[in-house]
Write an enzyme that holds these catalytic residues in place. Structure first.
Site, PDB file in Angstrom:
ATOM      1  N   ASP A  90      54.750  49.819  18.641  1.00  0.00           N
ATOM      2  CA  ASP A  90      56.037  50.406  18.275  1.00  0.00           C
ATOM      3  C   ASP A  90      56.314  50.317  16.779  1.00  0.00           C
ATOM      4  OD1 ASP A  90      56.807  50.986  21.009  1.00  0.00           O
ATOM      5  OD2 ASP A  90      56.958  48.819  21.231  1.00  0.00           O
ATOM      6  N   HIS A  98      54.220  41.030  21.368  1.00  0.00           N
ATOM      7  CA  HIS A  98      53.848  41.726  22.603  1.00  0.00           C
ATOM      8  C   HIS A  98      53.404  40.669  23.599  1.00  0.00           C
ATOM      9  CE1 HIS A  98      51.633  44.386  25.351  1.00  0.00           C
ATOM     10  NE2 HIS A  98      52.352  45.362  24.833  1.00  0.00           N
TER      11      HIS A  98
END
Length: 186
Positions: A128, A79
């Site tokens: 996710d 990320h």
């Protein structure tokens, strides 16, 4: 950003929010949890979840664009902002019961990505990695994953839009500079 940029053009709220939803939909952002589930299905068909070597071999195939969607990505890892820990992933991880394979993807995949990219930037699983799994456990269809993800952002988008409309007073334009070699026009 998309909502704000569209608002700067003078468009209406519906168009600005729709554009923001569209920008979130891609597999590199809000649509990534569906890509994690797709990758997870490929892996369940091709690995022994109790054999680290089998998992690592398949992760290498993913990174080398030889398996899965052939993107070279291990979806759900990394990320731009959350490098040490994604607090959303930590929360969701606590609710997942049968997630041994996802844990192995996280445990084995991170060092493989760092080695392949020759990066020393810390990396963790992102939201996710576990949200698609949790949504599936709840019986939520995959085509609703992104709308569910987007609905939590609409209030913030509206606040950004209001700020832009009140204070912006000029259209946002990207600062774009081509890096290609100028060619002959045909």
């Amino acid at each position: 950003f998309v909502c704000r940029a569209l608002s700067s053009s003078g468009t209406d709220t519906y168009s600005a929010i729709s554009g923001a939803v569209g920008s979130l939909k891609g597999p590199l952002h809000g649509g990534a949890n569906a890509k994690v589930m797709e990758m997870f299905r490929y892996m369940k068909e091709n690995v022994d979840p109790k054999d680290d070597g089998s998992i690592k071999d398949y992760l290498a195939k993913l990174l080398n664009k030889e398996a899965g969607d052939k993107s070279g990505k291990i979806y759900g890892l990394g990320h731009a902002v959350y490098t040490m820990s994604d607090p959303r992933a930590v929360l969701l991880k606590g609710y997942a019961e049968d997630f041994q394979l996802l844990q192995k993807i996280e445990e084995l995949g991170i060092p493989m990505i760092l080695e392949k990219t020759k990066s020393d930037t810390p990396m963790c699983a992102n939201v996710d990695m576990y949200s698609g799994f949790i949504y599936s456990m709840m019986g939520i269809p995959e085509d609703l994953f992104t709308p569910l993800f987007a609905s939590a952002r609409i209030a913030g988008w509206c606040a950004n839009r209001m700020e832009e409309v009140i204070t912006g007073h000029r259209i946002m334009r990207p600062a774009y500079r081509a890096v290609t070699i100028r060619g002959h026009y045909v």
